[in-house]
Every structure is written in structure tokens, then in C-alpha cells.
Design a protein around this motif. Structure first.
Motif, mmCIF file in Angstrom:
data_model
loop_
_atom_site.group_PDB
_atom_site.id
_atom_site.type_symbol
_atom_site.label_atom_id
_atom_site.label_comp_id
_atom_site.label_asym_id
_atom_site.label_seq_id
_atom_site.Cartn_x
_atom_site.Cartn_y
_atom_site.Cartn_z
ATOM 1 N N THR A 135 19.345 40.312 -55.533
ATOM 2 C CA THR A 135 19.465 38.933 -55.023
ATOM 3 C C THR A 135 18.429 38.031 -55.691
ATOM 4 O OG1 THR A 135 20.296 39.638 -52.863
ATOM 5 C CG2 THR A 135 19.267 37.464 -52.969
ATOM 6 N N LEU A 136 17.186 38.516 -55.766
ATOM 7 C CA LEU A 136 16.117 37.709 -56.354
ATOM 8 C C LEU A 136 16.285 37.573 -57.864
ATOM 9 C CD1 LEU A 136 13.050 39.022 -54.328
ATOM 10 C CD2 LEU A 136 14.304 36.888 -54.029
ATOM 11 N N GLN A 137 16.768 38.616 -58.506
ATOM 12 C CA GLN A 137 16.996 38.513 -59.949
ATOM 13 C C GLN A 137 18.043 37.436 -60.249
ATOM 14 O OE1 GLN A 137 18.561 42.007 -61.942
ATOM 15 N NE2 GLN A 137 17.545 41.440 -63.849
ATOM 16 N N GLY A 138 19.090 37.392 -59.432
ATOM 17 C CA GLY A 138 20.097 36.350 -59.611
ATOM 18 C C GLY A 138 19.529 34.963 -59.378
ATOM 19 N N ARG A 139 18.650 34.843 -58.379
ATOM 20 C CA ARG A 139 18.040 33.532 -58.096
ATOM 21 C C ARG A 139 17.126 33.111 -59.239
ATOM 22 N NH1 ARG A 139 16.823 29.306 -58.023
ATOM 23 N NH2 ARG A 139 16.000 27.914 -56.387
ATOM 24 N N VAL A 140 16.369 34.047 -59.782
ATOM 25 C CA VAL A 140 15.490 33.745 -60.911
ATOM 26 C C VAL A 140 16.304 33.337 -62.130
ATOM 27 C CG1 VAL A 140 13.939 34.814 -62.596
ATOM 28 C CG2 VAL A 140 13.540 35.146 -60.156
ATOM 29 N N GLU A 141 17.404 34.025 -62.351
ATOM 30 C CA GLU A 141 18.254 33.699 -63.498
ATOM 31 C C GLU A 141 18.805 32.279 -63.400
ATOM 32 O OE1 GLU A 141 21.949 35.674 -66.029
ATOM 33 O OE2 GLU A 141 21.706 36.162 -63.894
ATOM 34 N N SER A 142 19.259 31.894 -62.203
ATOM 35 C CA SER A 142 19.785 30.536 -62.042
ATOM 36 C C SER A 142 18.696 29.490 -62.242
ATOM 37 C CB SER A 142 20.421 30.384 -60.651
ATOM 38 O OG SER A 142 19.443 30.445 -59.625
ATOM 39 N N GLN A 143 17.460 29.804 -61.819
ATOM 40 C CA GLN A 143 16.358 28.863 -62.016
ATOM 41 C C GLN A 143 16.013 28.722 -63.492
ATOM 42 O OE1 GLN A 143 15.320 27.223 -59.429
ATOM 43 N NE2 GLN A 143 13.568 26.089 -60.238
ATOM 44 N N LEU A 144 16.087 29.809 -64.219
ATOM 45 C CA LEU A 144 15.831 29.758 -65.667
ATOM 46 C C LEU A 144 16.877 28.883 -66.361
ATOM 47 C CD1 LEU A 144 14.768 33.432 -66.438
ATOM 48 C CD2 LEU A 144 13.416 31.385 -66.908
ATOM 49 N N VAL B 263 13.960 36.929 -47.327
ATOM 50 C CA VAL B 263 14.838 37.666 -48.247
ATOM 51 C C VAL B 263 15.575 38.785 -47.522
ATOM 52 C CG1 VAL B 263 14.912 39.084 -50.336
ATOM 53 C CG2 VAL B 263 13.361 37.124 -50.203
ATOM 54 N N TRP B 264 14.864 39.478 -46.630
ATOM 55 C CA TRP B 264 15.455 40.646 -45.988
ATOM 56 C C TRP B 264 16.599 40.262 -45.050
ATOM 57 C CZ3 TRP B 264 14.114 44.419 -48.795
ATOM 58 C CH2 TRP B 264 12.849 44.446 -49.391
ATOM 59 N N LEU B 265 16.552 39.064 -44.488
ATOM 60 C CA LEU B 265 17.665 38.621 -43.648
ATOM 61 C C LEU B 265 18.935 38.399 -44.470
ATOM 62 C CD1 LEU B 265 15.947 36.091 -41.209
ATOM 63 C CD2 LEU B 265 16.910 38.319 -40.637
ATOM 64 N N LEU B 266 18.759 38.110 -45.754
ATOM 65 C CA LEU B 266 19.912 37.943 -46.631
ATOM 66 C C LEU B 266 20.562 39.282 -46.972
ATOM 67 C CD1 LEU B 266 18.365 35.174 -47.133
ATOM 68 C CD2 LEU B 266 19.367 35.228 -49.416
ATOM 69 N N CYS B 267 19.783 40.362 -46.857
ATOM 70 C CA CYS B 267 20.203 41.643 -47.423
ATOM 71 C C CYS B 267 20.796 42.624 -46.418
ATOM 72 C CB CYS B 267 19.006 42.308 -48.120
ATOM 73 S SG CYS B 267 18.331 41.319 -49.462
#
Length: 459
Positions: free
Chosen positions: A375-384, A315-319
């Protein structure tokens, strides 16, 4: 390749021949068509009482396979040819299919014909888990099994015995389905045996799973390196009781279904799940980041009490990027080779895993933390969104009878559990975002970004 099967009632004869010891237990068919398991034949009350002993030479570990190979040149030849794939091959297929006879080759004939793992599901059933973390895991595993099988064929078809029994169109019949079965047999039955590592332990691997207080016994290693099944503290049995072990009380719903083919009825939480992540295509450092990342490209989200948490160095490499202090350069080694070097504000990162530690010590930690959370909140939202969409498709498929009722029920349960975990994670990320936006560091960073002020000292 046609497998031979023996009835479980014939197992005591094999056990006696190979000096397996049963102490007040037996392996028997269970009632109501639930397969086989370990049943008590006597009362057990003493803590640590030994219920079963398996000789060391019967433990199918990588070490023992190489010991077999010392006296079996056919087996050794194949192990050496398969290279890195020898671990899976040697612990599952080769002792059974090639080389000299051994006790394990007979033991596998007692294993059930039906293996309920998702790698054997049809396409319609795999569609049932669309939107869950299991979907990507199964598809990735099937791709991996295909590559492994191709490697096995390419590296062993020049070996005379393999050509005759595996690959010859007339006398050989090894197929990808056989390889999938090998993987499933090993993955669903291997134990993490203390002092030995992952291994298949005949007879002990017949014990079924029960979590928490339902776990009757535990497996261990004796002083000779053999396997033993012993009574757990606080447990007792009477004749007729099933003797269970745990496959892992902390394993999540996805992992249980992926590795063992079931989810416990009492499981009321997914416990954890893994979501894949990808570096955006417009990131100029995408290829360099992927090259240095040694951790899986994703994030593990898990329950911690009443809330959720996460971990994932990727994750940190994305940020962070070059303007933040991340630097990549090609360096020449002492032997003249060239290697990619990555550093954060002058400090070398060996494999990208140390980056979180350095970011936490940075004055802009709150900013980087906020980037990760959003970033993770967006990923979780797309998975939902995927889960909700998949649920509608699942209901249509169920009405048309495209999947068996058992697998459909399991898929529905996985959907429910993972949706609950993702909803909780989304709410937690929302609270964390709000809190981080109140940070003085974040507010000053946003102000500077809006006014092009690069002179603010964040230290």
C-alpha cells in the motif's frame, strides 16, 4: 489592521524598561540585509555562561495570558468566548490588539514586517511546491486559518470592545490576513521552553537558527520561570560573533520551510515527510474506520541511516477488514448513550492505535505487513509521479517569471530532497516486498486464497 513598527535600534530601551538582562550580547541588524539577530559584544568561553535573562512575566505562554486575564476583564471575556481557539488567540493576538496595555504589545512592534512563511505565498508560488508534502500542508493550513478566523469573528463580535476595534466597518479592520500574520508570528517564533511548553520569549526569539556545531547557545528556564540564553558546551564567542540557537536539528526540510520559511543550504536530506492516505471508497468499513482513527490520516516516512523507515497507525486500518477479524459495533453506555466500539478478534481497540501491536502478535502478521508495505509503495510511487510532473510545470513557470527567485530556489531544493527520500523509500519497500513474499505464512495464505482452502491453521 495597520501594524506599527519600531526600529531594532530602539529595542535596548524597551529591554531596560522591562528588566531584560543582556550579558555580553546585543540584538542588532545583521550585514547584507539578513535581518536582525543576536551578536556577541564580549568574549565568552565559560560553559553555561548566561547571555540573556528574560523575566517570567514577559514569557508569552498560555499560563501567563490567563494571569493577565485575571486583572483584565476585556481579555478574559474574549478568552472565554473563543473556547478551544483561546490557545492561539491568547498567545498571539489578544494581548496585542485588545485589553489593557502590556509589554508584549510594544515588543511586537520590533518584529519584522516581512514573514517568509509559505502561508503568505501567492498562488503561483504555492504551485511551485506541487507534488511535495508541503503542498498539502499549506493548503490544509490555509483552510484551517479561514475556519479559525470565522470562529473568532462569530464568537467575539457580540463583545462591545471587539466589535469596536475588530469588526465595525468604520472603526474595526481585523482581516483574515491579520490572522494569518498572527499565526505566522507565533509559529515561527515560539520556543519549547522547558517547564513551560510552547511560548514566545522576547529577545531570545530574535536569535537565528544554526544546526549542529553551528549552534552557539541554548535556551532554558531559570528558577523563577523566566527564559535564559546560555552558552553551549564547547562553544565560545568573541565580539561581533553571531549567537545562534537551533530551531530543531531533526526537523525535516518540509517542516523547516513550513514553520520558518527557509531550508538550510547545508541540508542534504529531506529527513522526513508526511504523505496523506485515504481509505478506498469500496471499503464497506470506511466511515467506521475514519470514526475510530485518532491518528493523522497518513504516514510519516523518514531516513534511518542508509535506509528509510515509516510510522503511521492509520496504515493498519487500511490493511485489515471484517473477514480478517476487525469488528465494529454500536454499544450502549451506562448513561444510555451509544458509542462505536472496535475490536480485533475479540480484543477492544480504544482508538485504533493499538492495532499494530495486536497484528504483530497475530499468526498472519507477515500477510498484514505485506499489505501495508505494498500500500505504501503504491502511495510513494504516485507521489513520485506528481513530483516529476510538477517539476516540468515549475520550469515553465520559472521561465515566465511567475515566482520570485528566492522562493523558486527553495521550492526546487525541496523537490530535490523529497524526490531522493521517496526514491530511497520505494527501493526499500521493493526489498521488503520481495522478502515478505518468501515468507512461508504469506505463501500458504496465497495458496489458500487461490484454492479457497479456509482450513489451514496459520498458528
Amino acid at each position: 489592521m495597520q501594524r506599527k513598527f519600531l526600529p531594532i535600534e530602539a529595542l535596548p530601551a524597551w529591554a531596560e524598561l522591562n528588566t531584560v538582562e543582556f550579558h555580553g550580547v546585543k540584538i542588532s541588524s545583521l550585514l547584507d540585509g539578513k535581518g536582525s539577530g543576536v551578536l556577541a559584544t564580549a568574549e565568552h568561553t565559560e560553559e553555561g555562561a548566561i547571555l540573556m535573562k528574560i523575566p517570567q512575566e514577559l514569557v508569552l505562554s498560555l499560563e501567563n495570558v490567563w494571569i493577565y486575564a485575571k486583572s483584565d476583564h476585556h481579555l478574559r471575556e474574549v478568552l472565554e468566548a473563543t473556547g478551544d481557539y483561546a490557545r492561539i488567540t491568547s498567545t498571539s493576538l489578544l494581548p496585542v490588539k485588545i485589553g489593557s496595555s502590556n509589554p508584549f504589545a510594544d515588543y511586537v512592534q520590533f518584529l519584522p514586517a516581512h514573514i517568509p512563511l509559505p502561508t503568505f505565498w501567492g498562488s503561483a508560488e504555492i504551485e511551485m511546491v506541487k507534488g511535495t508534502s508541503l503542498e498539502a500542508a499549506v493548503r490544509s493550513k490555509l483552510d484551517s486559518l479561514g475556519r479559525e478566523f470565522d470562529h473568532l469573528r462569530d464568537s467575539s463580535q457580540s463583545i462591545k470592545l471587539c466589535q469596536q476595534y475588530w469588526w465595525d466597518p468604520e472603526t474595526g479592520s481585523l482581516s483574515l490576513d491579520d490572522w494569518k500574520r498572527v499565526d505566522a508570528m507565533y509559529r515561527s517564533r515560539a520556543l519549547d521552553l522547558p517547564g513551560t511548553g510552547h511560548a514566545m520569549v522576547p529577545c531570545i526569539d530574535m536569535a537565528n537558527h544554526a544546526a549542529g556545531k553551528g549552534t552557539v547557545a541554548r535556551y532554558d528556564t531559570d528558577t523563577n520561570g523566566g527564559g535564559v540564553l546560555v552558552l553551549r558546551p564547547g562553544q565560545s564567542t568573541t565580539a561581533g560573533d553571531e549567537v545562534t540557537i537551533t530551531y530543531g536539528d531533526d526537523k525535516g526540510a518540509c517542516e523547516m520551510l513550513f514553520s520558518y520559511g527557509f531550508i538550510e543550504e547545508r541540508m542534504d536530506s529531506a529527513r522526513e515527510l508526511f504523505l496523506d492516505l485515504d481509505i478506498p471508497d469500496d471499503d464497506p468499513l470506511k466511515q467506521a474506520k475514519k470514526a475510530v482513527a485518532k491518528s493523522p490520516p497518513g504516514v510519516r516516512i523518514f531516513h534511518t541511516g542508509e535506509s528509510t523507515s515509516w510510522e503511521g497507525p492509520y496504515v493498519w486500518l487500511l490493511c485489515v477488514n471484517e473477514e480478517d477479524g476487525l469488528k465494529f459495533q454500536m454499544l450502549q453506555t451506562t448513561d444510555g448513550a451509544r458509542e462505536l466500539n472496535v475490536s480485533w478478534k475479540g480484543q477492544d481497540l480504544v482508538d485504533g492505535k493499538k492495532i499494530e501491536e495486536l497484528l504483530r502478535a497475530d499468526p498472519l502478521w507477515d500477510v498484514y505487513h505485506l499489505r501495508a508495505v505494498t500500500t505504501l509503495q503504491g502511495r510513494v510511487e504516485s507521489q513520485l509521479h506528481r513530483l516529476v510532473s510538477a517539476r516540468e510545470q515549475m520550469q515553465v513557470a520559472a521561465e515566465k517569471g511567475r515566482a520570485g527567485p528566492t522562493n523558486l530556489d527553495i521550492a526546487m531544493k525541496l523537490h530535490d530532497l523529497e524526490e531522493e527520500l521517496l526514491m530511497q523509500a520505494y527501493e526499500d519497500f521493493e526489498h521488503q516486498t520481495s522478502s515478505l513474499l518468501e515468507s512461508h505464512v504469506v505463501q500458504e495464505y496465497l495458496r489458500c486464497a487461490a484454492t479457497d482452502d479456509e482450513e489451514y491453521d496459520f498458528s
